[in-house]
Design a protein around this motif. Structure first.
Motif, PDB file in Angstrom:
ATOM      1  N   PRO A 166      45.827  41.267  29.723  1.00 10.15           N
ATOM      2  CA  PRO A 166      46.910  41.071  30.120  1.00 10.15           C
ATOM      3  C   PRO A 166      47.602  39.821  30.741  1.00 10.15           C
ATOM      4  N   VAL A 167      48.536  39.157  31.015  1.00  4.80           N
ATOM      5  CA  VAL A 167      48.878  37.878  32.060  1.00  4.80           C
ATOM      6  C   VAL A 167      49.469  37.943  33.627  1.00  4.80           C
ATOM      7  N   ALA A 168      48.815  37.862  34.448  1.00  7.41           N
ATOM      8  CA  ALA A 168      49.858  37.975  35.582  1.00  7.41           C
ATOM      9  C   ALA A 168      51.736  37.151  35.563  1.00  7.41           C
ATOM     10  N   VAL A 169      52.247  38.433  35.892  1.00  2.00           N
ATOM     11  CA  VAL A 169      53.695  37.923  36.571  1.00  2.00           C
ATOM     12  C   VAL A 169      53.789  38.159  37.791  1.00  2.00           C
ATOM     13  N   VAL A 170      53.837  37.210  38.514  1.00  3.25           N
ATOM     14  CA  VAL A 170      54.882  37.021  39.549  1.00  3.25           C
ATOM     15  C   VAL A 170      56.073  37.508  39.944  1.00  3.25           C
ATOM     16  N   PRO A 171      55.855  38.515  40.851  1.00  2.26           N
ATOM     17  CA  PRO A 171      57.067  39.285  41.198  1.00  2.26           C
ATOM     18  C   PRO A 171      58.488  38.634  42.463  1.00  2.26           C
ATOM     19  N   PRO A 172      59.110  38.921  41.782  1.00  2.00           N
ATOM     20  CA  PRO A 172      60.419  38.486  42.102  1.00  2.00           C
ATOM     21  C   PRO A 172      60.275  37.647  43.883  1.00  2.00           C
ATOM     22  N   CYS A 173      60.521  36.374  43.922  1.00  2.00           N
ATOM     23  CA  CYS A 173      60.343  35.718  44.797  1.00  2.00           C
ATOM     24  C   CYS A 173      61.655  35.517  46.061  1.00  2.00           C
ATOM     25  N   ARG A 174      61.384  36.386  47.160  1.00  2.00           N
ATOM     26  CA  ARG A 174      63.133  35.338  48.238  1.00  2.00           C
ATOM     27  C   ARG A 174      63.139  34.789  48.676  1.00  2.00           C
ATOM     28  N   ARG A 195      72.150  35.155  31.061  1.00  2.00           N
ATOM     29  CA  ARG A 195      73.067  35.654  31.607  1.00  2.00           C
ATOM     30  C   ARG A 195      72.114  35.313  32.699  1.00  2.00           C
ATOM     31  N   ALA A 196      70.559  35.265  32.379  1.00  2.00           N
ATOM     32  CA  ALA A 196      69.887  34.300  33.573  1.00  2.00           C
ATOM     33  C   ALA A 196      70.841  32.955  33.208  1.00  2.00           C
ATOM     34  N   LYS A 197      70.701  32.479  32.829  1.00  2.00           N
ATOM     35  CA  LYS A 197      71.132  30.617  32.019  1.00  2.00           C
ATOM     36  C   LYS A 197      72.081  30.352  33.065  1.00  2.00           C
ATOM     37  N   LEU A 198      72.911  30.896  32.931  1.00  2.00           N
ATOM     38  CA  LEU A 198      74.380  31.703  33.284  1.00  2.00           C
ATOM     39  C   LEU A 198      74.543  31.563  34.898  1.00  2.00           C
ATOM     40  N   CYS A 199      73.468  32.759  35.718  1.00  2.00           N
ATOM     41  CA  CYS A 199      73.267  32.765  37.241  1.00  2.00           C
ATOM     42  C   CYS A 199      72.317  31.414  37.383  1.00  2.00           C
ATOM     43  N   ILE A 200      71.993  31.058  36.571  1.00  2.00           N
ATOM     44  CA  ILE A 200      71.184  29.672  37.240  1.00  2.00           C
ATOM     45  C   ILE A 200      72.183  27.821  37.605  1.00  2.00           C
ATOM     46  N   GLU A 219      72.660  30.521  41.181  1.00  2.00           N
ATOM     47  CA  GLU A 219      72.600  32.387  41.593  1.00  2.00           C
ATOM     48  C   GLU A 219      70.935  32.364  41.477  1.00  2.00           C
ATOM     49  N   PRO A 220      69.968  31.647  41.808  1.00  2.00           N
ATOM     50  CA  PRO A 220      68.112  31.622  41.290  1.00  2.00           C
ATOM     51  C   PRO A 220      68.078  32.807  41.342  1.00  2.00           C
ATOM     52  N   ALA A 221      67.941  33.653  42.266  1.00  2.00           N
ATOM     53  CA  ALA A 221      67.557  35.381  42.616  1.00  2.00           C
ATOM     54  C   ALA A 221      67.583  35.968  41.441  1.00  2.00           C
ATOM     55  N   GLU A 222      69.756  36.588  41.617  1.00  2.00           N
ATOM     56  CA  GLU A 222      69.833  37.346  40.295  1.00  2.00           C
ATOM     57  C   GLU A 222      68.987  36.727  39.044  1.00  2.00           C
TER      58      GLU A 222
END
Length: 372
Positions: A38-46, A99-104, A108-111
């Motif tokens: 398994p590889v480390a995945v960083v939780p969303p950071c605000r 959707r992620a690219k559209l938010c960027i 809207e980086p957090a979303e």
């Protein structure tokens, strides 16, 4: 030193940085059955982006979207009884990535980050290795441009681990690009040993690669592929030069800028926006050595070319020219150029540049005031 550091450094950077990094804890996503660890995945950071050294944040933004492993949307073919289900999962991943690219794009980086985590979970669940790698890359780049350097470091290492584990060679341009971003992160974190090793690995590996490939025919390697490798070398030299200049090593920075400028002129042309910026940066490295006359020639040439081509950063280039003129005690000329730069910065609504120009005009006023 380049030659000694070359072999195995892409993997070495991952191991050493993992031991020495001061990153926060991260949760783990389980890998596919029978697959890699398994590889480390960083939780969303605000958090708000951390402060970086002068000149490094624009470089992070410039580098951020350069590397792209083959995206999931390019892997359409599925075989076996589970092909339909895999195809449905892939289609959902693609929609999440869009959707992620559209938010960027909408700032809207957090979303975007939350959506990318959903895409990553689905990619692991469907064992879509291409999607896993591509999503890690997008997450890393997003953290990178937000200044979340510890998160970006972990995610870039995860991306590199998947690419190397999938058989990609460490001299591949995608690996070099990620290594360059890691070196830039280490530089911003003042982890000097890793930063230097990373820059030297990128430059030496590309120089050796270019030397080996220069005699290959177009049937074997296209002109475009060769040009892309040269341009990547130019990017590495530019990044290393910025680091050297920030580290108060202007003569070494000058040499790197000269090499980067030569590559840019040969491939992109003298009037290309990137070539013009490199010419201005070379002037800065000369000015830092007290060679104001030479610096002024380059800074003036950069400004002239920028005017002719309506360069989007003309106000920045004019500010650089004005600073060189001020350091050379050409105060009247410096003020004139500063005034024009200020006017253009206001039109661009570049508040950061406006503030800096005003500060430098105040400095100019103090320097040019007659001694009573």
């Amino acid at each position: 030193m380049y030659r000694r550091l070359g072999a195995g450094l892409a993997l070495g950077l991952l191991r050493v940085a993992g031991r020495r990094g001061r990153s926060r804890s991260a949760r783990l996503l389980p890998g596919p059955a029978g697959g890699r660890a398994p590889v480390a995945v960083v939780p969303p950071c605000r958090e708000a982006p951390r402060g970086l050294g002068p000149g490094l944040l624009p470089l992070l933004a410039a580098l951020a979207w350069s590397s792209r492993p083959a995206p999931a949307e390019q892997e359409r073919e599925r075989q076996g009884a589970g092909g339909a289900a895999a195809g449905d999962a892939e289609a959902e991943i693609i929609q999440l990535l869009k959707r992620a690219k559209l938010c960027i794009m909408k700032d809207e980086p957090a979303e975007a980050e939350l959506i990318l985590h959903d895409a990553l979970r689905l990619a692991y669940k469907s064992d879509n290795k291409k999607a896993i790698t591509y999503t890690y890359d997008l997450m890393a780049n997003l953290a990178f441009i937000r200044g979340q350097l510890e998160n970006a470091e972990k995610l870039f290492k995860a991306t590199m681990s998947h690419l190397l584990g999938g058989g990609m060679q460490q001299e591949d341009n995608a690996i070099i690009e990620i290594s360059l971003k890691l070196a830039t992160i280490y530089a911003a974190q003042n982890r000097q040993e890793l930063a230097l090793a990373g820059y030297e690995f990128c430059i030496s590996t590309l120089e050796e690669k270019i030397e080996r490939e220069k005699e290959l025919s177009e049937d074997t390697l296209s002109v475009e592929e060769k040009a892309n490798t040269h341009l990547l070398l130019g990017m590495c030299l530019d990044s290393y030069a910025r680091y050297l200049l920030f580290s108060k090593q202007p003569s070494q920075a000058q040499r790197m800028y000269e090499k980067a400028l030569q590559i840019s002129e040969e491939i992109l042309g003298e009037r290309h926006p990137q070539t013009i910026v490199l010419l201005s940066d070379l002037a800065t490295s000369l000015d830092a050595q007290g060679r104001s006359d030479e610096a002024c020639v380059h800074a003036q040439r950069a400004s002239d070319l920028a005017r002719q081509g309506e360069h989007p950063e003309l106000h920045v280039l004019l500010r650089n020219l004005a600073a060189v003129l001020m350091h050379g005690e050409r105060y009247a000329q410096a003020e004139e150029v500063y005034r024009e730069a200020l006017k253009r910065a206001k039109l661009k609504r570049d508040e950061v540049s406006v503030q800096h120009i005003r500060e430098e005009l105040a400095e100019l006023s103090r320097k040019s005031r007659p001694v009573s």
